[in-house]
Design a protein around this motif. Structure first.
Motif, mmCIF file in Angstrom:
data_model
loop_
_atom_site.group_PDB
_atom_site.id
_atom_site.type_symbol
_atom_site.label_atom_id
_atom_site.label_comp_id
_atom_site.label_asym_id
_atom_site.label_seq_id
_atom_site.Cartn_x
_atom_site.Cartn_y
_atom_site.Cartn_z
ATOM 1 N N SER A 1 -17.065 -5.327 -6.160
ATOM 2 C CA SER A 1 -16.540 -4.454 -5.117
ATOM 3 C C SER A 1 -15.170 -4.933 -4.648
ATOM 4 N N GLU A 2 -15.043 -6.246 -4.456
ATOM 5 C CA GLU A 2 -13.756 -6.793 -4.041
ATOM 6 C C GLU A 2 -12.691 -6.556 -5.102
ATOM 7 N N GLU A 3 -13.095 -6.685 -6.367
ATOM 8 C CA GLU A 3 -12.145 -6.450 -7.447
ATOM 9 C C GLU A 3 -11.702 -4.986 -7.459
ATOM 10 N N LYS A 4 -12.667 -4.074 -7.258
ATOM 11 C CA LYS A 4 -12.319 -2.653 -7.197
ATOM 12 C C LYS A 4 -11.414 -2.365 -6.014
ATOM 13 N N PHE A 5 -11.756 -2.939 -4.853
ATOM 14 C CA PHE A 5 -10.943 -2.734 -3.657
ATOM 15 C C PHE A 5 -9.529 -3.277 -3.869
ATOM 16 N N SER A 6 -9.460 -4.481 -4.458
ATOM 17 C CA SER A 6 -8.149 -5.085 -4.700
ATOM 18 C C SER A 6 -7.317 -4.238 -5.644
ATOM 19 N N ARG A 7 -7.979 -3.719 -6.687
ATOM 20 C CA ARG A 7 -7.257 -2.889 -7.641
ATOM 21 C C ARG A 7 -6.813 -1.576 -6.994
ATOM 22 N N ALA A 8 -7.718 -0.951 -6.234
ATOM 23 C CA ALA A 8 -7.363 0.291 -5.545
ATOM 24 C C ALA A 8 -6.290 0.046 -4.494
ATOM 25 N N PHE A 9 -6.352 -1.093 -3.803
ATOM 26 C CA PHE A 9 -5.377 -1.451 -2.776
ATOM 27 C C PHE A 9 -3.992 -1.607 -3.402
ATOM 28 N N ARG A 10 -3.934 -2.316 -4.518
ATOM 29 C CA ARG A 10 -2.640 -2.574 -5.154
ATOM 30 C C ARG A 10 -2.053 -1.315 -5.777
ATOM 31 N N SER B 1 -2.761 1.944 -5.145
ATOM 32 C CA SER B 1 -2.772 3.179 -4.364
ATOM 33 C C SER B 1 -1.351 3.692 -4.133
ATOM 34 N N PRO B 2 -1.110 4.990 -4.323
ATOM 35 C CA PRO B 2 0.211 5.549 -4.021
ATOM 36 C C PRO B 2 0.478 5.673 -2.526
ATOM 37 N N ILE B 3 -0.561 5.517 -1.717
ATOM 38 C CA ILE B 3 -0.421 5.562 -0.263
ATOM 39 C C ILE B 3 -0.213 4.139 0.249
ATOM 40 N N ALA B 4 0.748 3.966 1.133
ATOM 41 C CA ALA B 4 1.052 2.644 1.683
ATOM 42 C C ALA B 4 -0.149 2.109 2.460
ATOM 43 N N MET B 5 -0.528 0.843 2.183
ATOM 44 C CA MET B 5 -1.681 0.223 2.829
ATOM 45 C C MET B 5 -1.341 -1.212 3.216
ATOM 46 N N THR B 6 -1.885 -1.636 4.353
ATOM 47 C CA THR B 6 -1.707 -3.014 4.815
ATOM 48 C C THR B 6 -3.023 -3.540 5.375
ATOM 49 N N ILE B 7 -3.141 -4.867 5.378
ATOM 50 C CA ILE B 7 -4.254 -5.547 6.036
ATOM 51 C C ILE B 7 -3.652 -6.448 7.104
ATOM 52 N N THR B 8 -4.101 -6.265 8.335
ATOM 53 C CA THR B 8 -3.536 -6.972 9.478
ATOM 54 C C THR B 8 -4.615 -7.777 10.181
ATOM 55 N N SER B 9 -4.257 -8.973 10.606
ATOM 56 C CA SER B 9 -5.177 -9.804 11.379
ATOM 57 C C SER B 9 -5.271 -9.271 12.800
ATOM 58 N N LEU B 10 -6.498 -9.083 13.273
ATOM 59 C CA LEU B 10 -6.677 -8.605 14.642
ATOM 60 C C LEU B 10 -6.352 -9.689 15.669
ATOM 61 N N ALA B 11 -6.427 -10.932 15.263
ATOM 62 C CA ALA B 11 -6.214 -12.030 16.206
ATOM 63 C C ALA B 11 -4.759 -12.113 16.648
ATOM 64 N N ASP B 12 -3.815 -12.046 15.694
ATOM 65 C CA ASP B 12 -2.405 -12.209 16.045
ATOM 66 C C ASP B 12 -1.533 -11.040 15.580
ATOM 67 N N GLU C 1 -1.693 -8.794 4.034
ATOM 68 C CA GLU C 1 -1.475 -8.260 2.690
ATOM 69 C C GLU C 1 -0.870 -6.866 2.811
ATOM 70 N N ALA C 2 -0.113 -6.464 1.787
ATOM 71 C CA ALA C 2 0.473 -5.125 1.726
ATOM 72 C C ALA C 2 0.609 -4.745 0.256
ATOM 73 N N ASN C 3 0.455 -3.463 -0.021
ATOM 74 C CA ASN C 3 0.551 -3.031 -1.420
ATOM 75 C C ASN C 3 1.982 -2.610 -1.751
ATOM 76 N N GLN C 4 2.188 -2.254 -3.015
ATOM 77 C CA GLN C 4 3.529 -1.907 -3.476
ATOM 78 C C GLN C 4 4.054 -0.652 -2.797
ATOM 79 N N ALA C 5 3.161 0.291 -2.504
ATOM 80 C CA ALA C 5 3.596 1.521 -1.842
ATOM 81 C C ALA C 5 4.186 1.235 -0.467
ATOM 82 N N PHE C 6 3.584 0.264 0.260
ATOM 83 C CA PHE C 6 4.121 -0.085 1.574
ATOM 84 C C PHE C 6 5.440 -0.844 1.429
#
Length: 474
Positions: free
Chosen positions: A88-97, A99-110, A115-120
């Motif tokens: 699942s993580e591999e699929k998510f990572s592949r889809a994340f990288r 994806s033609p839609i810009a995507m980011t992963i942000t820490s809620l703490a700070d 992480e950010a994909n090529q579209a972003f």
């Protein structure tokens, strides 16, 4: 796997039985050395010991087999779950990288990017390394960072997905409009926000352009002043791209010169310097476009020969490129030109060419509607004047009354500043006997203000008209 576990249980039970058997044999030998006449006692104890060892060995084998099977199932389930998570993580990572839609992963703490994909990267202009090592303030992406932080705090309390439209400042400083969709996820036990950013800039521009064009058409329909309508049109086009500066020039009555009617963002000094531009083969972008009756695109004002007589006025104000297109009516009569200035060199992109087409078409409608309305007003005015003059001819009882009424009609309805009638007494002396006269009076509401005020230039109209013995129009 199951056979291996059963073999382990069997070997463990067998080992236990062998150890117990050795212990029984040793205990019998020790008993024979210590106790006399122990044969009967020894036989009974031997049977009991061997029975106990055998039964316990069987019980141990059963217990071990059952427990090892349970452990085996748990291990297999855990391994299967780990493999599923890994897949699942591999699929998510592949889809994340990918994806033609810009995507980011942000820490809620700070609120930092993890992480950010090529579209972003393409949307923002920043690389992943820059995004993950710089703070949001250093990046300057969000124009409403306080609102973003408040929403992330709400996401921690209620991990639901939310959407909002938000402006995004790219690395180049361009503002893009994005639709953000954020959902809370957990990565290695850390609370994170998964955000997708859908670029809706073109949609927002299209909506604004459609709304603005509708506003201009409404202004045309209700007969708003032409200059106000065209200035509104320029501002609507400029709102599509901050680097564009628009102007609209209209042809004068002689059809040889262009005058600015709307240019809300161009410097006044520049407009004053180039106003009343001659139409010709080297009349800048606008004068040449009107002369050629076709679009003229100048990518670099500083070097283009069309701007040889005008570049000294444009360069001090940072105007580097100018694209002009002629404005025609339905009969292909030239009305003027629409132009876009840029503060950097270059030719228009497809979207900017489309804006020029829309602006030129709308301006043509506005100018045609205005001139048609003026023509109708003039025709109605001439008709009213003719009717009133005919009535005056019928009702007037003497020459003085007739001429007075006609002069008043010319001023009140014709829009002239002054009208008079006189007889030339002596052509040689150029003396005039005034018979009737009327002058515009701004205190009377029913008298329209004239479109133009007659101005004396050298000799008076009387002197000139009497000298050439024919009608004189200044």
């Amino acid at each position: 796997m199951r056979n291996k576990l059963e073999q382990v249980a069997f070997r463990t039970s067998l080992l236990y039985w062998i150890v117990a058997a050795v212990a029984i044999l040793l205990s019998d030998r020790l008993l024979g050395l210590v106790v006399e006449h122990h044969a009967g006692f020894k036989r009974l104890e031997t049977y009991q010991d061997w029975a106990f060892v055998t039964v316990t060995a069987l019980l141990l084998w059963v217990a071990l087999r059952t427990q090892l099977r349970r452990w085996g199932r748990e291990v297999a389930a855990r391994k299967q779950a780990e493999l599923a998570v890994q897949a699942s993580e591999e699929k998510f990572s592949r889809a994340f990288r990918c994806s033609p839609i810009a995507m980011t992963i942000t820490s809620l703490a700070d609120n930092r990017f993890l992480e950010a994909n090529q579209a972003f990267e393409k949307l923002s202009g920043f690389s992943v390394d820059e995004l993950t090592h710089l703070t949001r303030d250093q990046l300057g992406l969000a124009l409403e960072s306080s609102s973003r932080l408040q929403q992330l705090e709400l996401l921690v309390d209620a991990p639901l997905q939310w959407e909002q439209e938000s402006p995004l400042r790219t690395r180049s400083g361009t503002i893009r409009h994005v639709l953000l969709a954020t959902e809370m996820i957990s990565l290695n036990g850390t609370g994170c926000a998964l955000t997708t950013a859908l670029d809706i800039t073109e949609r927002k521009r299209a909506e604004a352009l459609a709304s603005g064009n509708q506003q201009v058409l409404e202004m045309i329909a209700r007969g708003a002043p032409l200059a106000e309508t065209l200035e509104t049109l320029c501002r609507i086009i400029e709102a599509q791209s901050p680097e564009m500066l628009c102007s609209i020039l209209l042809l004068d009555e002689d059809g040889t010169r262009l005058r600015h009617v709307a240019a809300p963002s161009l410097p006044p000094e520049y407009l004053e310097a180039i106003d009343d531009t001659n139409i010709g083969p080297s009349g800048g972008s606008c004068g040449t476009a009107a002369y050629r009756r076709e679009r003229v695109l100048v990518a670099d004002i500083s070097s283009d020969p069309l701007w040889e007589d005008y570049r000294q006025f444009a360069q001090p104000h940072g105007l580097r490129a100018c694209w002009s297109t002629p404005i025609f009516d339905e009969q292909q009569h030239l009305h003027g030109t629409f132009a876009i200035y840029q503060r950097q060199t270059g030719l228009p992109e497809a979207g900017q060419e489309r804006l020029m087409e829309i602006a030129t078409h709308t301006a043509a409608i506005a100018v045609s509607r205005h001139r048609t309305g003026q023509a109708m007003q003039n025709a109605n005015r001439a008709l009213r004047m003719l009717i009133d003059c005919n009535e005056t001819l019928v009702r007037a009882t003497d020459e003085k009354t007739l001429l007075d009424h006609i002069c008043r009609i010319m001023v009140n309805q014709g829009g002239y500043q002054m009208a008079w009638v006189g007889y030339l007494n002596d052509p040689e002396a150029k003396s005039l006997r005034l018979l009737a006269r009327a002058q515009f009076d701004p205190t009377q509401a029913d008298q329209p203000h004239p479109d133009a005020v007659e101005t004396a230039r050298g000799n008076s109209p009387l002197e000139t008209a009497s000298g050439i013995n024919e009608q004189l129009i200044l």
